[in-house]
Motif scaffolding. Structure first.
Motif, PDB file in Angstrom:
ATOM      1  N   SER A 193       0.861  -1.183   0.000  1.00 44.38           N
ATOM      2  CA  SER A 193       0.000   0.000   0.000  1.00 44.38           C
ATOM      3  C   SER A 193       0.893   1.227   0.000  1.00 44.38           C
ATOM      4  O   SER A 193       1.993   1.224   0.570  1.00 44.38           O
TER       5      SER A 193
ATOM      6  N   PHE B 287      -1.954   2.968  -4.004  1.00 45.78           N
ATOM      7  CA  PHE B 287      -2.082   1.516  -4.074  1.00 45.78           C
ATOM      8  C   PHE B 287      -2.715   0.998  -2.798  1.00 45.78           C
ATOM      9  O   PHE B 287      -2.442   1.505  -1.701  1.00 45.78           O
TER      10      PHE B 287
ATOM     11  N   ILE C 108      -1.538  -4.384  -2.847  1.00 52.97           N
ATOM     12  CA  ILE C 108      -1.129  -5.021  -4.099  1.00 52.97           C
ATOM     13  C   ILE C 108      -0.317  -6.277  -3.812  1.00 52.97           C
ATOM     14  O   ILE C 108       0.613  -6.265  -3.000  1.00 52.97           O
TER      15      ILE C 108
ATOM     16  N   LEU D 235       4.989   2.593  -8.904  1.00 48.55           N
ATOM     17  CA  LEU D 235       5.218   1.183  -8.611  1.00 48.55           C
ATOM     18  C   LEU D 235       6.685   0.817  -8.823  1.00 48.55           C
ATOM     19  O   LEU D 235       7.300   0.156  -7.974  1.00 48.55           O
TER      20      LEU D 235
ATOM     21  N   LEU E 161      -2.539  -1.466 -14.279  1.00 47.42           N
ATOM     22  CA  LEU E 161      -2.956  -0.840 -13.029  1.00 47.42           C
ATOM     23  C   LEU E 161      -4.255  -0.071 -13.230  1.00 47.42           C
ATOM     24  O   LEU E 161      -4.429   0.629 -14.228  1.00 47.42           O
TER      25      LEU E 161
ATOM     26  N   CYS F  46      -5.122  -0.849  -7.812  1.00 50.46           N
ATOM     27  CA  CYS F  46      -4.711  -2.249  -7.731  1.00 50.46           C
ATOM     28  C   CYS F  46      -4.277  -2.736  -9.113  1.00 50.46           C
ATOM     29  O   CYS F  46      -4.329  -1.997 -10.099  1.00 50.46           O
ATOM     30  N   ILE F  47      -3.848  -3.977  -9.175  1.00 52.62           N
ATOM     31  CA  ILE F  47      -3.525  -4.602 -10.451  1.00 52.62           C
ATOM     32  C   ILE F  47      -4.800  -5.217 -11.000  1.00 52.62           C
ATOM     33  O   ILE F  47      -5.313  -6.197 -10.457  1.00 52.62           O
TER      34      ILE F  47
END
Length: 271
Positions: free
Chosen positions: A8, A17, A20, A43, A207, A211-212
Motif C-alpha cells: 500500500s 495503491f 497489491i 510502482l 494498473l 490495484c492490479i
C-alpha cells in the motif's frame, strides 16, 4: 522472482495503491500499463527503493529489499528514467557509463571491462568522448541504459524508453531490450504504446483503481476488446485490424500479414 506482498502507498493522504500482491518473473519482459495517474512509475520507484511503501514488503529472489536504500539496490536493479536528461551529468559518455560501477565499489579493471561491454551493447562504443548533453535523444536513452548495465544488474526498469524517439531510434532501443533479455537480464517496461506491448512483452500488468486489474499475456489482454477498453487501453493496430477482418487475433504486423496471406490462398483455392 520479484515478489510484492500487500503493498500500500499514499501521496499526501491520497491512496495510490491498496494491498497489491503480485509476482514478477525476472527472466521475462514484463510491461506495466494503465491510464495516466494509475501509479505505473510509482510502482517501479517503490521496487527501486526511491520510495518506501506504507505497508507490505518487496522481495527479490527471496530477500526483502523494501527497506533497503536505492544505492544498495542499484547493484541488482538498474533504473532508466523517461527523460534521460534527468540522470545524465558527466562530461563524457565513458565517464557517465563508468560512474555507477565505480560508485558501487567495483574493481577498476572489472568496471572498465563492464563499461566497454555496456557501450558495445548499446552501440555507443564509438562515442565515448562525446558530451552526453549533445547526443540525440535515442543515444541519451541508450547511454542511460549503458550506465545501468555497467553495474551488471539482474533487473532493468525502463520508464517509457521510446517516448519522443523517431522510428529508427525506437527500433534500435527495442532490439537492444530484446538482446539484453536474451542475455539474462529481466526487464520491467512502463509503456503507453500498445504496439510495443503486444510485440515485445511476455507478461503484462495493468494498473487501475489502486490495484492490479489485469495480469497475463498480451494475447490474453487483447482477446477481450471490452475489457481492454474498460482499462483505458487502445488496441494495437494489428489486433484491431485482425478483429475487423474476423481473423484469429494477431499481435504484430508480421502475424497479420501471414494470416491475410493464408486467407487469400484459401480464397484462391475455393475460387
Amino acid at each position: 522472482m520479484l515478489n510484492l506482498k500487500n503493498i500500500s502507498f499514499s501521496y499526501a493522504r491520497e491512496k495510490i495503491f491498496n494491498d497489491i500482491n503480485v509476482q514478477i518473473d525476472t527472466t521475462l519482459i514484463t510491461a506495466v500499463a494503465g491510464r495516466n495517474g494509475t501509479g505505473k512509475t510509482t510502482l517501479t520507484r517503490l521496487i527501486m527503493g526511491l520510495m518506501k511503501p506504507d505497508a507490505g514488503t518487496i522481495e527479490l529472489n527471496g530477500k526483502i529489499i523494501s527497506d533497503m536504500p536505492s544505492y544498495i539496490l542499484a547493484k541488482d536493479i538498474g533504473y532508466v528514467f523517461q527523460n534521460p536528461d534527468h540522470q545524465l551529468f558527466a562530461s563524457s559518455v565513458h565517464s557517465e557509463a563508468a560512474y555507477a560501477p565505480l560508485a558501487l565499489g567495483m574493481d577498476i579493471k572489472l568496471a572498465e571491462e563492464n563499461v566497454q561491454q555496456a557501450l558495445i551493447d548499446t552501440e555507443l562504443a564509438d562515442k565515448q568522448e562525446c558530451m552526453p548533453q549533445l547526443l540525440s535523444l535515442g543515444d541519451k536513452q541508450r547511454l542511460s541504459i549503458a550506465s545501468a548495465l555497467a553495474a551488471v544488474p539482474k533487473l532493468l526498469i525502463l520508464d517509457e524508453p521510446t517516448s519522443g524517439q523517431d522510428c529508427r531510434e525506437r527500433t534500435v532501443l527495442l532490439r537492444l531490450m530484446r538482446k539484453l533479455n536474451k542475455k539474462g537480464i529481466g526487464i520491467i517496461l512502463i509503456t503507453h504504446d500498445m504496439d510495443i506491448l503486444a510485440e515485445h512483452a511476455d507478461r503484462v500488468l495493468v494498473l487501475s483503481n489502486k490495484c492490479i486489474a489485469f495480469e497475463g499475456t498480451p494475447r490474453e489482454l487483447f482477446t477481450d476488446e471490452e475489457r481492454t477498453a474498460a482499462l483505458g487501453l487502445e488496441l494495437p493496430e494489428a489486433v484491431r485490424i485482425s478483429h475487423e477482418m474476423k481473423l484469429e487475433l494477431c499481435l504484430t504486423p508480421a502475424e497479420l500479414y501471414n494470416k491475410i496471406a493464408v486467407r487469400r490462398e484459401e480464397n484462391g483455392k475455393n475460387n
